[in-house]
Design a protein around this motif. Structure first.
Motif, PDB file in Angstrom:
ATOM      1  N   ILE A  43       0.830  -1.205   0.000  1.00 31.36           N
ATOM      2  CA  ILE A  43       0.000   0.000   0.000  1.00 31.36           C
ATOM      3  C   ILE A  43       0.868   1.261   0.000  1.00 31.36           C
ATOM      4  CG2 ILE A  43      -1.699   1.338   1.308  1.00 31.36           C
ATOM      5  CD1 ILE A  43      -2.795  -1.314   2.387  1.00 31.36           C
ATOM      6  N   ASP A  44       0.497   2.211  -0.836  1.00 26.90           N
ATOM      7  CA  ASP A  44       1.147   3.513  -0.836  1.00 26.90           C
ATOM      8  C   ASP A  44       0.357   4.413   0.118  1.00 26.90           C
ATOM      9  OD1 ASP A  44       2.217   6.023  -1.268  1.00 26.90           O
ATOM     10  OD2 ASP A  44       2.189   5.858  -3.447  1.00 26.90           O
ATOM     11  N   PHE A  45       0.916   4.642   1.306  1.00 22.05           N
ATOM     12  CA  PHE A  45       0.246   5.438   2.326  1.00 22.05           C
ATOM     13  C   PHE A  45       0.405   6.936   2.092  1.00 22.05           C
ATOM     14  CE2 PHE A  45       0.542   1.338   4.299  1.00 22.05           C
ATOM     15  CZ  PHE A  45      -0.564   1.249   5.107  1.00 22.05           C
ATOM     16  N   ASP A  46       1.144   7.313   1.043  1.00 25.71           N
ATOM     17  CA  ASP A  46       1.346   8.719   0.697  1.00 25.71           C
ATOM     18  C   ASP A  46       1.901   9.503   1.890  1.00 25.71           C
ATOM     19  OD1 ASP A  46       1.337  10.869  -1.039  1.00 25.71           O
ATOM     20  OD2 ASP A  46      -0.739  11.410  -0.630  1.00 25.71           O
ATOM     21  N   CYS A  47       2.813   8.868   2.644  1.00 33.67           N
ATOM     22  CA  CYS A  47       3.365   9.482   3.853  1.00 33.67           C
ATOM     23  C   CYS A  47       4.549  10.386   3.580  1.00 33.67           C
ATOM     24  CB  CYS A  47       3.824   8.409   4.837  1.00 33.67           C
ATOM     25  SG  CYS A  47       2.475   7.457   5.520  1.00 33.67           S
ATOM     26  N   CYS A 118      -0.622   0.921  14.257  1.00 36.36           N
ATOM     27  CA  CYS A 118       0.469   1.319  13.367  1.00 36.36           C
ATOM     28  C   CYS A 118       0.133   1.055  11.899  1.00 36.36           C
ATOM     29  CB  CYS A 118       1.753   0.583  13.733  1.00 36.36           C
ATOM     30  SG  CYS A 118       2.375   1.030  15.364  1.00 36.36           S
ATOM     31  N   LEU A 119      -0.618   0.016  11.640  1.00 34.49           N
ATOM     32  CA  LEU A 119      -0.928  -0.339  10.257  1.00 34.49           C
ATOM     33  C   LEU A 119      -1.987   0.542   9.628  1.00 34.49           C
ATOM     34  CD1 LEU A 119      -0.893  -4.220  10.525  1.00 34.49           C
ATOM     35  CD2 LEU A 119       0.865  -2.754   9.533  1.00 34.49           C
ATOM     36  N   TYR A 120      -2.940   1.026  10.417  1.00 35.94           N
ATOM     37  CA  TYR A 120      -4.003   1.809   9.795  1.00 35.94           C
ATOM     38  C   TYR A 120      -3.838   3.308   9.999  1.00 35.94           C
ATOM     39  CZ  TYR A 120      -6.478   2.014  14.321  1.00 35.94           C
ATOM     40  OH  TYR A 120      -6.828   2.216  15.632  1.00 35.94           O
ATOM     41  N   HIS A 121      -2.825   3.737  10.715  1.00 39.31           N
ATOM     42  CA  HIS A 121      -2.598   5.175  10.883  1.00 39.31           C
ATOM     43  C   HIS A 121      -2.066   5.736   9.566  1.00 39.31           C
ATOM     44  CE1 HIS A 121      -1.942   8.723  13.466  1.00 39.31           C
ATOM     45  NE2 HIS A 121      -1.158   9.044  12.457  1.00 39.31           N
ATOM     46  N   ILE A 122      -2.877   6.536   8.909  1.00 38.42           N
ATOM     47  CA  ILE A 122      -2.483   7.078   7.596  1.00 38.42           C
ATOM     48  C   ILE A 122      -2.739   8.577   7.547  1.00 38.42           C
ATOM     49  CG2 ILE A 122      -2.893   4.929   6.353  1.00 38.42           C
ATOM     50  CD1 ILE A 122      -5.574   6.115   5.430  1.00 38.42           C
ATOM     51  N   CYS A 123      -1.964   9.236   6.731  1.00 46.69           N
ATOM     52  CA  CYS A 123      -2.164  10.667   6.514  1.00 46.69           C
ATOM     53  C   CYS A 123      -3.053  10.913   5.302  1.00 46.69           C
ATOM     54  CB  CYS A 123      -0.824  11.356   6.308  1.00 46.69           C
ATOM     55  SG  CYS A 123       0.199  11.322   7.777  1.00 46.69           S
ATOM     56  N   SER A 124      -3.013   9.999   4.348  1.00 48.76           N
ATOM     57  CA  SER A 124      -3.765  10.182   3.116  1.00 48.76           C
ATOM     58  C   SER A 124      -4.089   8.826   2.508  1.00 48.76           C
ATOM     59  CB  SER A 124      -2.928  10.994   2.126  1.00 48.76           C
ATOM     60  OG  SER A 124      -3.484  10.941   0.840  1.00 48.76           O
ATOM     61  N   ASP A 125      -5.298   8.678   1.999  1.00 51.48           N
ATOM     62  CA  ASP A 125      -5.644   7.446   1.292  1.00 51.48           C
ATOM     63  C   ASP A 125      -5.814   7.717  -0.206  1.00 51.48           C
ATOM     64  OD1 ASP A 125      -8.076   8.734   1.098  1.00 51.48           O
ATOM     65  OD2 ASP A 125      -9.203   7.206   2.193  1.00 51.48           O
ATOM     66  N   ALA A 126      -5.310   8.857  -0.665  1.00 48.85           N
ATOM     67  CA  ALA A 126      -5.492   9.289  -2.054  1.00 48.85           C
ATOM     68  C   ALA A 126      -4.930   8.303  -3.070  1.00 48.85           C
ATOM     69  CB  ALA A 126      -4.863  10.665  -2.267  1.00 48.85           C
ATOM     70  N   LYS A 127      -3.883   7.587  -2.709  1.00 56.33           N
ATOM     71  CA  LYS A 127      -3.244   6.671  -3.655  1.00 56.33           C
ATOM     72  C   LYS A 127      -3.668   5.213  -3.456  1.00 56.33           C
ATOM     73  CE  LYS A 127       0.821   9.567  -4.269  1.00 56.33           C
ATOM     74  NZ  LYS A 127       2.294   9.631  -4.221  1.00 56.33           N
ATOM     75  N   MET A 128      -4.635   4.976  -2.578  1.00 58.32           N
ATOM     76  CA  MET A 128      -5.052   3.607  -2.267  1.00 58.32           C
ATOM     77  C   MET A 128      -6.201   3.137  -3.140  1.00 58.32           C
ATOM     78  SD  MET A 128      -5.055   3.477   1.844  1.00 58.32           S
ATOM     79  CE  MET A 128      -3.739   4.216   2.773  1.00 58.32           C
ATOM     80  N   THR A 129      -6.185   1.841  -3.412  1.00 54.29           N
ATOM     81  CA  THR A 129      -7.309   1.219  -4.112  1.00 54.29           C
ATOM     82  C   THR A 129      -8.417   0.947  -3.095  1.00 54.29           C
ATOM     83  OG1 THR A 129      -6.577  -1.048  -3.704  1.00 54.29           O
ATOM     84  CG2 THR A 129      -5.703   0.050  -5.688  1.00 54.29           C
ATOM     85  N   GLU A 130      -9.598   0.645  -3.581  1.00 50.54           N
ATOM     86  CA  GLU A 130     -10.707   0.300  -2.678  1.00 50.54           C
ATOM     87  C   GLU A 130     -10.392  -0.977  -1.898  1.00 50.54           C
ATOM     88  OE1 GLU A 130     -13.333   2.176  -1.798  1.00 50.54           O
ATOM     89  OE2 GLU A 130     -12.344   3.666  -3.073  1.00 50.54           O
ATOM     90  N   GLU A 131      -9.700  -1.930  -2.529  1.00 48.70           N
ATOM     91  CA  GLU A 131      -9.322  -3.171  -1.847  1.00 48.70           C
ATOM     92  C   GLU A 131      -8.361  -2.884  -0.695  1.00 48.70           C
ATOM     93  OE1 GLU A 131      -9.058  -2.849  -5.264  1.00 48.70           O
ATOM     94  OE2 GLU A 131     -10.850  -4.005  -5.761  1.00 48.70           O
ATOM     95  N   GLU A 132      -7.426  -1.953  -0.911  1.00 51.65           N
ATOM     96  CA  GLU A 132      -6.484  -1.593   0.145  1.00 51.65           C
ATOM     97  C   GLU A 132      -7.196  -0.895   1.299  1.00 51.65           C
ATOM     98  OE1 GLU A 132      -2.536  -1.094  -2.690  1.00 51.65           O
ATOM     99  OE2 GLU A 132      -3.849   0.634  -2.349  1.00 51.65           O
ATOM    100  N   LYS A 133      -8.121  -0.015   0.974  1.00 54.93           N
ATOM    101  CA  LYS A 133      -8.903   0.663   2.012  1.00 54.93           C
ATOM    102  C   LYS A 133      -9.725  -0.357   2.806  1.00 54.93           C
ATOM    103  CE  LYS A 133      -9.349   4.952  -0.614  1.00 54.93           C
ATOM    104  NZ  LYS A 133     -10.269   5.833  -1.353  1.00 54.93           N
TER     105      LYS A 133
END
Length: 152
Positions: A43-47, A118-133
């Motif tokens: 996953i690209d968390f766009d961090c 730690c795994l779900y703390h994200i700053c942005s989900d802009a680059k995520m697929t629906e499956e990743e979300k």
């Protein structure tokens, strides 16, 4: 860190070590949880903002890893227990002063050993697929979708 030192840290943090087959992480058995956690590597968390490993550092001066050692990578939030198998693997990555977080690198703990927080703390989900979300939602909310983190 040696395992005996890690055990003392766990005790200080009031985290009990229990058998792997007795541990549940948000309702999942340890192996199922680890499989899901490992999938988050893709996953690209766009961090990253290009200057640092964490975009959030510029918001409050510290990243989401700030209290890593005090919460043992947020595992303290997971019912005060850690399974024996994970504890043995995690010990080698832990530092008494920084937990699993390292300056300029972030978390050195393999994703399959990281806590749900730690795994779900994200700053942005802009680059995520629906499956990743969806995967992150399952990790965050647990097997029945009802988990609510008391620390949030």
């Amino acid at each position: 860190m040696r395992y005996d030192e890690f055990e003392r840290l766990l005790s200080k943090l009031n985290i009990s070590v229990i058998p792997k087959d007795k541990k549940r992480i948000r309702g999942y058995d340890v192996d199922t949880y680890r499989t899901m956690a490992k999938q988050t590597e893709k996953i690209d968390f766009d961090c990253c903002d290009g200057n640092s490993f964490c975009r959030y550092i510029h918001v409050n001066g510290v990243g989401c890893c700030a209290d890593c050692v005090d919460t043992l990578g947020h595992w303290k939030r997971e019912d005060g227990t850690l399974d024996d198998d994970s504890a043995r693997m995690m010990a080698e990555y832990c530092d008494l002063h920084d937990g699993f977080c390292r300056d300029g690198t972030g978390c050195i703990l393999p994703r399959e050993l990281r806590s749900p927080v730690c795994l779900y703390h994200i700053c942005s989900d802009a680059k995520m697929t629906e499956e990743e979300k969806d995967l992150l939602h399952k990790i965050k909310c647990g097997i029945d979708g009802s988990y609510r983190d008391p620390g949030e």
